[in-house]
Design an enzyme around this catalytic site. Structure first.
Site, PDB file in Angstrom:
ATOM      1  N   GLY A  10      23.914  17.617  42.459  1.00 27.59           N
ATOM      2  CA  GLY A  10      24.604  16.502  41.816  1.00 27.59           C
ATOM      3  C   GLY A  10      24.562  15.276  42.717  1.00 27.59           C
ATOM      4  O   GLY A  10      24.287  14.181  42.272  1.00 27.59           O
ATOM      5  N   ALA A  36      35.077  21.922  51.156  1.00 29.30           N
ATOM      6  CA  ALA A  36      35.054  23.096  52.043  1.00 29.30           C
ATOM      7  C   ALA A  36      36.375  23.201  52.793  1.00 29.30           C
ATOM      8  O   ALA A  36      36.947  24.289  52.912  1.00 29.30           O
ATOM      9  CB  ALA A  36      33.886  22.987  53.025  1.00 29.30           C
ATOM     10  N   ASN A  84      30.005  27.693  58.614  1.00 24.24           N
ATOM     11  CA  ASN A  84      28.788  28.506  58.512  1.00 24.24           C
ATOM     12  C   ASN A  84      27.625  27.649  59.017  1.00 24.24           C
ATOM     13  O   ASN A  84      27.156  26.764  58.310  1.00 24.24           O
ATOM     14  CB  ASN A  84      28.569  28.928  57.050  1.00 24.24           C
ATOM     15  CG  ASN A  84      27.341  29.805  56.881  1.00 24.24           C
ATOM     16  OD1 ASN A  84      26.312  29.585  57.530  1.00 24.24           O
ATOM     17  ND2 ASN A  84      27.432  30.792  56.015  1.00 24.24           N
ATOM     18  N   GLY A 126      28.816  17.583  54.071  1.00 21.14           N
ATOM     19  CA  GLY A 126      27.889  17.322  52.975  1.00 21.14           C
ATOM     20  C   GLY A 126      27.207  15.970  52.988  1.00 21.14           C
ATOM     21  O   GLY A 126      26.060  15.840  52.568  1.00 21.14           O
ATOM     22  N   GLU A 127      27.893  14.926  53.439  1.00 27.36           N
ATOM     23  CA  GLU A 127      27.324  13.580  53.325  1.00 27.36           C
ATOM     24  C   GLU A 127      26.902  12.948  54.640  1.00 27.36           C
ATOM     25  O   GLU A 127      26.048  12.064  54.657  1.00 27.36           O
ATOM     26  CB  GLU A 127      28.344  12.669  52.620  1.00 27.36           C
ATOM     27  CG  GLU A 127      28.527  13.027  51.155  1.00 27.36           C
ATOM     28  CD  GLU A 127      29.730  12.354  50.549  1.00 27.36           C
ATOM     29  OE1 GLU A 127      30.859  12.830  50.791  1.00 27.36           O
ATOM     30  OE2 GLU A 127      29.557  11.348  49.849  1.00 27.36           O
TER      31      GLU A 127
HETATM   32  N1  MCN Z   1      30.489  23.331  55.795  1.00 24.24           N
HETATM   33  C1  MCN Z   1      30.654  23.999  57.003  1.00 24.24           C
HETATM   34  N2  MCN Z   1      31.627  23.594  57.876  1.00 24.24           N
HETATM   35  C2  MCN Z   1      32.456  22.573  57.582  1.00 24.24           C
HETATM   36  C3  MCN Z   1      32.315  21.893  56.362  1.00 24.24           C
HETATM   37  C4  MCN Z   1      31.321  22.305  55.481  1.00 24.24           C
HETATM   38  O1  MCN Z   1      29.912  24.930  57.286  1.00 24.24           O
HETATM   39  N3  MCN Z   1      33.356  22.189  58.463  1.00 24.24           N
HETATM   40  C5  MCN Z   1      29.379  23.679  54.896  1.00 24.24           C
HETATM   41  C6  MCN Z   1      29.743  24.727  53.848  1.00 24.24           C
HETATM   42  O2  MCN Z   1      28.630  25.505  53.537  1.00 24.24           O
HETATM   43  C7  MCN Z   1      30.139  23.852  52.656  1.00 24.24           C
HETATM   44  C8  MCN Z   1      29.165  22.687  52.783  1.00 24.24           C
HETATM   45  O3  MCN Z   1      28.970  22.536  54.195  1.00 24.24           O
HETATM   46  O4  MCN Z   1      29.968  24.532  51.437  1.00 24.24           O
HETATM   47  C9  MCN Z   1      29.643  21.346  52.202  1.00 24.24           C
HETATM   48  O5  MCN Z   1      30.997  21.166  52.502  1.00 24.24           O
HETATM   49  P1  MCN Z   1      31.719  19.732  52.382  1.00 24.24           P
HETATM   50  O6  MCN Z   1      31.213  18.827  53.421  1.00 24.24           O
HETATM   51  O7  MCN Z   1      33.187  19.993  52.334  1.00 24.24           O
HETATM   52  O8  MCN Z   1      31.246  19.145  50.985  1.00 24.24           O
HETATM   53  P2  MCN Z   1      31.732  19.542  49.511  1.00 24.24           P
HETATM   54  O9  MCN Z   1      31.934  20.990  49.400  1.00 24.24           O
HETATM   55  O10 MCN Z   1      32.851  18.625  49.096  1.00 24.24           O
HETATM   56  O11 MCN Z   1      30.419  19.191  48.673  1.00 24.24           O
HETATM   57  C10 MCN Z   1      30.148  17.887  48.257  1.00 24.24           C
HETATM   58  C11 MCN Z   1      29.134  17.190  49.158  1.00 24.24           C
HETATM   59  C12 MCN Z   1      28.808  15.844  48.609  1.00 24.24           C
HETATM   60  S1  MCN Z   1      30.107  14.774  48.477  1.00 24.24           S
HETATM   61  C13 MCN Z   1      27.538  15.525  48.197  1.00 24.24           C
HETATM   62  S2  MCN Z   1      27.222  13.956  47.624  1.00 24.24           S
HETATM   63  C14 MCN Z   1      26.494  16.502  48.278  1.00 24.24           C
HETATM   64  C15 MCN Z   1      26.732  17.499  49.322  1.00 24.24           C
HETATM   65  O12 MCN Z   1      27.986  18.016  49.307  1.00 24.24           O
HETATM   66  N4  MCN Z   1      25.884  16.930  47.162  1.00 24.24           N
HETATM   67  C16 MCN Z   1      25.102  18.074  47.234  1.00 24.24           C
HETATM   68  N5  MCN Z   1      25.740  18.383  49.516  1.00 24.24           N
HETATM   69  C17 MCN Z   1      24.987  18.794  48.451  1.00 24.24           C
HETATM   70  N6  MCN Z   1      24.180  19.865  48.539  1.00 24.24           N
HETATM   71  C18 MCN Z   1      23.532  20.304  47.435  1.00 24.24           C
HETATM   72  N7  MCN Z   1      22.725  21.378  47.540  1.00 24.24           N
HETATM   73  N8  MCN Z   1      23.656  19.674  46.239  1.00 24.24           N
HETATM   74  C19 MCN Z   1      24.421  18.584  46.105  1.00 24.24           C
HETATM   75  O13 MCN Z   1      24.565  18.012  44.935  1.00 24.24           O
HETATM   76 MO1  MOS Z   2      29.512  12.988  47.033  1.00 23.75          MO
HETATM   77  S1  MOS Z   2      28.570  11.175  46.604  1.00 23.75           S
HETATM   78  O1  MOS Z   2      31.080  12.272  47.225  1.00 23.75           O
HETATM   79  O2  MOS Z   2      29.542  13.711  45.490  1.00 23.75           O
END
Ligand code: MCN
Ligand code: MOS
Length: 796
Positions: free
Chosen positions: A278, A549, A689, A762-763
């Protein structure tokens, strides 16, 4: 790509140290946790926390074997297929649409237009999210807002019949003058005053500065382009609707569906267990979803609406084009005395999407004087949306390019310049940082790429025809947080389920939640099954803003702790329990069983307890809501942005940090630019992870590579049409474009930021890539390119 071993080792060691586990324990990673690492059999078994282990994705086998069912793969009986017709003009009105031929076409059930509309209310909800997605509702009037706007929905017995009929509509437009893009002289800026930031007297300090950089940087219109196109199925049963919709936020989609259709939110169910990417574009349900819902209500049968790949460029928006003026004033010693920053981004003609281009600018460096202003420019475009690192990404492009320019003027190393302007506290509000391992990131990245071995002078390094360039840039992403809840269900069969409505969009949510719960319950990870992505499950905020997360990690940990207590109480208090003669105080929970404190060797397994007390299941909840949170606040956390906490809504300023390094090769004859290596060091706090975090960071880095060298939505100046609305012409990096990459974790557990000490992953990977590459291109060639993408003709 390099094997993950190096990263894993580094990260685990960091985590081990931070979490209080000894280095010896690192070598003894439990075999249960290292599914595919045979060498782990040979080392002594010391059980390490599951959280922090490099497990593979739990749902991976389902996906690669085709068993994971995505939204539109849901087999429903009596399905009808909706295809949207999009305007071919950018502005004006629809004078008429002749649907006669389409309606007579084989298999057509009905054709909806503004004359024969499907009623949709305007959602108020997304507007409150600062432009998370459009409020625009199609077919409600005859106004043409942009080229590619949905102006009709053709519903037929098959997708092919609907597509055929969609081509038979005869549309007559009454054109009006269109504002095509950011550079259109008719485009008028609107200042977003509350988003500006200001301290000191920046213009005066700039005017008096010994050294100055003043430049304009731009980014192109970009698209999110997830592999799974935006497509949904809506189905009614009585007064209830179910929507299978790929979503980063089922709670948000439910809110907007209930608003569109003017129905109670409780009667809407959104299901989204798997999402094929997404990147921000599936935070909101877009207008085609409203059309599917309304058509299904009207027809009394399930309706599937799938955007075609080209329609994913026009049916919803990506990152808007931006323009930024940045001026930095400094002393001869490199100390910054002033930053003046103004930005503009395109937005829809009648809706506001703001790209907060000062987000990174205002927090990176200590400066006594600062002024920034954020503007939008309404143009006839689809409403832009959020794309990975919205705001921070273009912000870092401008600031970090300008810093490189300043370093060059001062003849200073770019890292030395950054360290000279180190901000001990958040310069925009004087708050202490939660943690800021950015110095460590500079050091680790520089070492890994061989930064200090390069010759700093531009155009000084080459190999044959190729000019060699090194570049670096830094960046930040705020730690956003929203309280969430989760449930754990123990089954007498031994299965332990973890439930949340949060989603896994390819990130690893399924995996890390099982890891988090496994630790608290002290059971193997693979005994835990996580269920996600359904509004019937416990409430969660969006998988957006890199917060999920940590939000859900906190919630499931709380649920698991509650579960340990509940199991002990059940074992002591239920007369049927084999431990009924014991008092609660005599019992402890350990290693998946309830034990007598004085004889812990032998325990009552959870399954045996449940069977003894005659329970098929035991459900325990947990949440991270503040103790006084009302039901209204809990609902708001799931349904709206109202409970979202920003980076500074605590006693600290909490952000993830990055230092990105690249080596580029520029062919002097052809001007082709290839990124040869990418090395990035990240402070995302505690890593849940390392394998999945690495793949997140790599994904962000690749996305940044695409943004810098390839991606550009091309708009036909005559009619506002997106010319390259397909994967052939909208160039994205393929494997051959992706160089050797390394991601290094330098974070330490940050409990001031979040419950488990993690920050966003993620970002942050996409922030800082573009300026790092741009700076490397300058180092290689001596040419400064300030407009993205950096394509070869710009080097000529
Ligand atoms: N994680 C970790 N340790 C942390 C935080 C996160 O190991 N301290 C890992 C985990 O595997 C977690 C992943 O990173 O599932 C992402 O965590 P997080 O940063 O909290 O992000 P979200 O779960 O809120 O996911 C959304 C984020 C965003 S905002 C965008 S834009 C984006 C991203 O994730 N879009 C993605 N990564 C993506 N990855 C895929 N494959 N597809 C998208 O659409
Ligand atoms: Mo990420 S652009 O906040 O889905």
């Amino acid at each position: 790509m390099t094997p993950t071993n190096d990263l894993d080792r580094r990260t685990i060691m960091k985590l081990g140290a931070g979490a209080g586990a000894g280095a010896a324990a690192v070598a003894g990673m439990n075999v249960d946790l290292l599914v595919s690492d045979a060498s782990a059999n040979t080392v002594p078994q010391v059980k390490l926390p599951a959280l922090g282990a490099p497990l593979s994705r739990a749902e991976g086998p389902l996906k690669v074997s085709g068993q994971a069912r995505y939204a539109i793969e849901q087999p429903l009986k009596n399905m009808a297929y909706g295809v949207t017709v999009q305007s071919t003009r950018p502005a004006g009105r629809i004078a008429s649409i002749d649907t006669t031929a389409a309606k007579a076409s084989p298999g057509v059930i009905d054709v909806y237009t503004a004359q024969n509309t499907l009623k949709l209310n305007k959602p108020t909800f997304y507007g409150a999210g600062g432009g998370a997605t459009e409020v625009f509702t199609p077919l409600q009037d005859d106004v043409v807002r942009f080229n590619g706007m949905h102006i009709a929905l053709v519903v037929a017995e098959s997708f092919e019949q609907a597509t055929e009929a969609a081509g038979l509509l005869k549309v007559v437009y009454a054109d009006a003058p269109a504002i095509i893009d950011l550079d259109d002289p008719k485009a008028m800026p609107q200042a977003m005053d509350p988003m500006g930031a200001k301290w000191g007297d920046a213009p005066t300090a700039l005017a008096n500065a010994a050294v100055k950089v003043e430049a304009t940087y731009t980014t192109a219109r970009e698209y999110n382009v997830p592999l799974e196109p935006h497509a949904c199925i809506a189905s009614w049963e009585g007064d209830r609707i179910t929507v299978w919709e790929p979503s980063q936020w089922v709670g948000g989609a439910r809110s907007v569906v209930s608003e569109w259709l003017d129905m109670p939110i409780e009667n809407v169910r959104i299901i989204s267990p798997y999402v094929g990417g997404g990147f921000g574009s599936k935070i909101g349900a877009h207008p085609h979803v409203g059309l599917a819902c309304a058509a299904s209500r009207k027809l009394g049968r399930p309706v599937k609406v799938s955007l075609t790949r080209p329609q994913t460029f026009t049916g919803l928006g990506g990152r808007p084009a931006t323009r930024q003026n940045v001026a930095i004033g400094a002393g001869k010693d490199g100390k910054i005395v002033s930053i003046v920053h103004e930005s503009w981004n395109e937005t829809a003609i009648d809706e506001v999407h703001v790209e907060a281009c000062n987000n990174v600018t205002k927090i990176m460096y200590a400066t006594p004087n600062f002024a920034s202003r954020v503007n939008v420019m309404p143009v006839h475009t689809v409403m832009p949306g959020w794309k990975r690192g919205p705001g921070e990404n273009p912000s870092a492009w401008a600031l970090e390019s300008a810093m490189d320019e300043l370093a060059h003027i001062l003849d200073m190393d770019p890292i030395t310049l950054r360290l000279a302007n180190w901000a001990d506290v958040d310069p925009s509000n004087q708050m202490p940082w939660s943690t800021r391992q950015l110095r460590e990131a500079y050091a680790a990245g520089a070492e890994a790429i061989g930064w200090w071995q390069r010759d700093r002078r531009p155009r000084s390094m080459r190999e044959g025809r190729e000019l060699i360039g090194y570049g670096m840039a830094a960046g930040a992403y705020p730690m956003i947080r929203t309280a969430s809840e989760a449930k754990i269900v123990f089954h007498a069969s031994g299965l332990i389920e973890v439930l949340s409505s949060g989603t896994d969009i390819g990130t690893g949510t399924y995996t890390i939640l099982a890891q988090a719960v496994a630790d608290v319950l002290d059971v193997p990870v693979d005994t835990i099954k996580v269920r996600l992505g359904d509004t019937v499950l416990p409430r969660s905020a969006l998988a957006g803003g890199s917060q999920q997360a940590n939000n859900l990690g906190g919630a499931v940990t709380c649920a698991a702790r509650n579960a340990r207590d509940a199991l002990v109480i059940l074992a002591a208090n239920d007369p049927r329990s084999p431990l009924a003669s014991a008092k609660v105080g005599d019992l402890i929970y350990a290693k998946g069983a309830i034990r007598l404190t004085r004889r812990p060797g032998k325990g009552l397994e959870i399954t045996d307890l449940l069977k003894a007390v005659g329970k098929a299941t035991l459900e325990i909840e947990g949440n991270t809501f503040a103790s006084g949170a009302t039901e209204e606040m809990k609902k708001a956390a799931d349904r709206s942005f109202a409970q979202l906490k920003g980076a500074t809504e605590g006693s600290v300023s909490a952000h993830a940090w990055c230092a990105q390094f690249v080596e580029v090769r520029v062919d002097e004859d052809f001007g082709t630019i290839r990124v040869k290596r990418m090395v990035s060091a990240f402070d995302s706090g505690r890593i849940f992870n390392p394998k999945l975090a690495e793949s997140q960071w790599f994904g962000g880095m690749v996305m940044g590579l695409g943004q810098t060298l390839l991606e550009e939505g091309l708009i036909d100046q005559r009619d506002g049409r997106t010319v390259n609305a397909n994967f052939a012409d909208y160039a994205l990096p393929v494997n051959a474009d992706v160089p050797e990459m390394q991601a290094i974790s330098v974070g330490i557990p940050d409990e001031k930021a979040t419950a488990l000490g993690g920050k966003g992953v993620g970002e942050i990977g996409v922030v800082g890539v573009a300026p790092a590459i741009g700076n490397a291109v300058f180092h290689a060639t001596g040419k400064r390119i300030r407009t993205l993408p950096i394509t070869l003709e710009k080097l000529a």
